[in-house]
Scaffold this motif. Structure first.
Motif, PDB file in Angstrom:
ATOM      1  N   MET A   1       0.827  -1.194   0.000  1.00  0.00           N
ATOM      2  CA  MET A   1       0.000   0.000   0.000  1.00  0.00           C
ATOM      3  C   MET A   1       0.871   1.257   0.000  1.00  0.00           C
ATOM      4  N   ALA A   2       1.903   1.253   0.830  1.00  0.00           N
ATOM      5  CA  ALA A   2       2.784   2.422   0.879  1.00  0.00           C
ATOM      6  C   ALA A   2       3.507   2.603  -0.452  1.00  0.00           C
ATOM      7  N   SER A   3       3.836   1.496  -1.120  1.00  0.00           N
ATOM      8  CA  SER A   3       4.491   1.593  -2.428  1.00  0.00           C
ATOM      9  C   SER A   3       3.591   2.308  -3.429  1.00  0.00           C
ATOM     10  N   LEU A   4       2.338   1.913  -3.441  1.00  0.00           N
ATOM     11  CA  LEU A   4       1.391   2.560  -4.353  1.00  0.00           C
ATOM     12  C   LEU A   4       1.205   4.030  -4.009  1.00  0.00           C
ATOM     13  N   LEU A   5       1.185   4.326  -2.730  1.00  0.00           N
ATOM     14  CA  LEU A   5       1.045   5.717  -2.300  1.00  0.00           C
ATOM     15  C   LEU A   5       2.246   6.547  -2.746  1.00  0.00           C
ATOM     16  N   VAL A   6       3.445   6.014  -2.568  1.00  0.00           N
ATOM     17  CA  VAL A   6       4.653   6.740  -2.965  1.00  0.00           C
ATOM     18  C   VAL A   6       4.674   6.952  -4.472  1.00  0.00           C
ATOM     19  N   VAL A   7       4.437   5.894  -5.233  1.00  0.00           N
ATOM     20  CA  VAL A   7       4.458   6.009  -6.700  1.00  0.00           C
ATOM     21  C   VAL A   7       3.350   6.941  -7.181  1.00  0.00           C
ATOM     22  N   GLY A   8       2.149   6.774  -6.626  1.00  0.00           N
ATOM     23  CA  GLY A   8       1.027   7.619  -7.045  1.00  0.00           C
ATOM     24  C   GLY A   8       1.249   9.092  -6.729  1.00  0.00           C
ATOM     25  N   LEU A   9       1.724   9.379  -5.531  1.00  0.00           N
ATOM     26  CA  LEU A   9       1.966  10.775  -5.160  1.00  0.00           C
ATOM     27  C   LEU A   9       3.105  11.390  -5.967  1.00  0.00           C
ATOM     28  N   MET A  10       4.151  10.609  -6.214  1.00  0.00           N
ATOM     29  CA  MET A  10       5.253  11.137  -7.030  1.00  0.00           C
ATOM     30  C   MET A  10       4.792  11.424  -8.454  1.00  0.00           C
ATOM     31  N   GLU A  29       6.067  16.255   1.172  1.00  0.00           N
ATOM     32  CA  GLU A  29       6.131  15.813   2.559  1.00  0.00           C
ATOM     33  C   GLU A  29       5.411  14.474   2.744  1.00  0.00           C
ATOM     34  N   LEU A  30       4.265  14.313   2.094  1.00  0.00           N
ATOM     35  CA  LEU A  30       3.532  13.050   2.166  1.00  0.00           C
ATOM     36  C   LEU A  30       4.313  11.923   1.503  1.00  0.00           C
ATOM     37  N   VAL A  31       4.959  12.237   0.375  1.00  0.00           N
ATOM     38  CA  VAL A  31       5.766  11.235  -0.318  1.00  0.00           C
ATOM     39  C   VAL A  31       6.920  10.793   0.568  1.00  0.00           C
ATOM     40  N   MET A  32       7.593  11.736   1.192  1.00  0.00           N
ATOM     41  CA  MET A  32       8.731  11.401   2.041  1.00  0.00           C
ATOM     42  C   MET A  32       8.286  10.600   3.266  1.00  0.00           C
ATOM     43  N   LEU A  33       7.152  10.946   3.843  1.00  0.00           N
ATOM     44  CA  LEU A  33       6.648  10.220   5.001  1.00  0.00           C
ATOM     45  C   LEU A  33       6.287   8.785   4.624  1.00  0.00           C
ATOM     46  N   ALA A  34       5.568   8.624   3.524  1.00  0.00           N
ATOM     47  CA  ALA A  34       5.209   7.275   3.072  1.00  0.00           C
ATOM     48  C   ALA A  34       6.463   6.499   2.680  1.00  0.00           C
ATOM     49  N   GLY A  35       7.425   7.175   2.065  1.00  0.00           N
ATOM     50  CA  GLY A  35       8.677   6.528   1.681  1.00  0.00           C
ATOM     51  C   GLY A  35       9.463   6.042   2.882  1.00  0.00           C
ATOM     52  N   TRP A 112       8.342  13.267  14.518  1.00  0.00           N
ATOM     53  CA  TRP A 112       8.412  11.979  15.200  1.00  0.00           C
ATOM     54  C   TRP A 112       7.609  10.911  14.473  1.00  0.00           C
ATOM     55  N   VAL A 113       6.699  11.302  13.590  1.00  0.00           N
ATOM     56  CA  VAL A 113       5.924  10.316  12.828  1.00  0.00           C
ATOM     57  C   VAL A 113       6.858   9.512  11.914  1.00  0.00           C
ATOM     58  N   SER A 114       7.775  10.190  11.248  1.00  0.00           N
ATOM     59  CA  SER A 114       8.737   9.463  10.414  1.00  0.00           C
ATOM     60  C   SER A 114       9.824   8.808  11.261  1.00  0.00           C
ATOM     61  N   GLN A 115      10.172   9.420  12.380  1.00  0.00           N
ATOM     62  CA  GLN A 115      11.173   8.826  13.267  1.00  0.00           C
ATOM     63  C   GLN A 115      10.638   7.533  13.900  1.00  0.00           C
ATOM     64  N   ALA A 116       9.338   7.459  14.088  1.00  0.00           N
ATOM     65  CA  ALA A 116       8.742   6.250  14.653  1.00  0.00           C
ATOM     66  C   ALA A 116       8.945   5.057  13.720  1.00  0.00           C
ATOM     67  N   ALA A 117       9.018   5.313  12.418  1.00  0.00           N
ATOM     68  CA  ALA A 117       9.271   4.225  11.468  1.00  0.00           C
ATOM     69  C   ALA A 117      10.639   3.601  11.728  1.00  0.00           C
ATOM     70  N   ILE A 118      11.617   4.424  12.023  1.00  0.00           N
ATOM     71  CA  ILE A 118      12.964   3.929  12.323  1.00  0.00           C
ATOM     72  C   ILE A 118      12.941   3.126  13.621  1.00  0.00           C
ATOM     73  N   MET A 119      12.197   3.607  14.593  1.00  0.00           N
ATOM     74  CA  MET A 119      12.101   2.893  15.877  1.00  0.00           C
ATOM     75  C   MET A 119      11.452   1.529  15.691  1.00  0.00           C
ATOM     76  N   VAL A 120      10.355   1.474  14.961  1.00  0.00           N
ATOM     77  CA  VAL A 120       9.658   0.207  14.726  1.00  0.00           C
ATOM     78  C   VAL A 120      10.571  -0.780  14.002  1.00  0.00           C
ATOM     79  N   ALA A 121      11.262  -0.301  12.970  1.00  0.00           N
ATOM     80  CA  ALA A 121      12.148  -1.179  12.200  1.00  0.00           C
ATOM     81  C   ALA A 121      13.323  -1.669  13.046  1.00  0.00           C
ATOM     82  N   SER A 122      13.897  -0.793  13.851  1.00  0.00           N
ATOM     83  CA  SER A 122      15.050  -1.215  14.648  1.00  0.00           C
ATOM     84  C   SER A 122      14.652  -2.237  15.710  1.00  0.00           C
ATOM     85  N   VAL A 123      13.510  -2.050  16.361  1.00  0.00           N
ATOM     86  CA  VAL A 123      13.048  -3.019  17.352  1.00  0.00           C
ATOM     87  C   VAL A 123      12.721  -4.350  16.675  1.00  0.00           C
TER      88      VAL A 123
END
Length: 152
Positions: A1-10, A29-35, A112-123
């Motif tokens: 879903m995020a892939s489609l969002l990134v491609v569609g928004l770009m 900003e939405l593209v970067m957040l979804a990315g 922190w919304v995008s930083q939370a992605a890093i936290m989730v992935a690292s855990v």
């Protein structure tokens, strides 16, 4: 879903800017957040499948099952240590982002919304590394019993 969002928004951003001459604020900003969530989810999936940054030259040269299991366990321990460092750093970054809130310039999305992605992935990657250690230890025990069973 995020892939489609990134491609569609770009695609929408490119068409809007270069075909129609529109200036759409906040779309990037939405593209970067979804990315960011897309990339971190991809890292988590790669870790789950044991497809993250694999250098298997040495592993392919090993023939003994016990030595292979020992090698896999050692690699898993190294990945776990590195992942633990990333969990620590991600937690510090996320805590800093929550204590000193900053927002994106156009849509005021908290960083922190995008930083939370890093936290989730690292855990998640750390948990998968622990799984790999557990599996490596089980493989070591299995290889030991197999060798002792062949000798008797």
């Amino acid at each position: 879903m995020a892939s489609l969002l990134v491609v569609g928004l770009m695609l929408f951003l490119i068409l809007a800017r270069y075909v129609f001459g529109w200036s759409l604020v906040g779309t990037l900003e939405l593209v970067m957040l979804a990315g960011m969530w897309l990339y971190m989810t991809g890292a988590l999936i790669a870790s789950r499948r044991r497809e993250h940054l694999v250098v298997d030259f040495l592993e392919l040269q090993l023939r003994d099952a016990r030595v292979k299991a020992l090698h896999r366990t050692l690699v898993a321990v190294i990945v776990a240590v590195i992942s633990a460092c990333f969990v620590y750093w991600a937690q510090r970054m996320l805590a800093w982002g929550v204590q000193r809130p900053q927002h994106t310039p156009e849509l005021s999305i908290p960083l922190w919304v995008s930083q939370a992605a890093i936290m989730v992935a690292s855990v998640g990657c750390f948990c998968y590394a622990l799984r790999d250690i557990w599996q490596g230890i089980a493989d070591l025990r299995g290889a030991r019993y197999t060798l002792s069973g062949e000798e008797s």
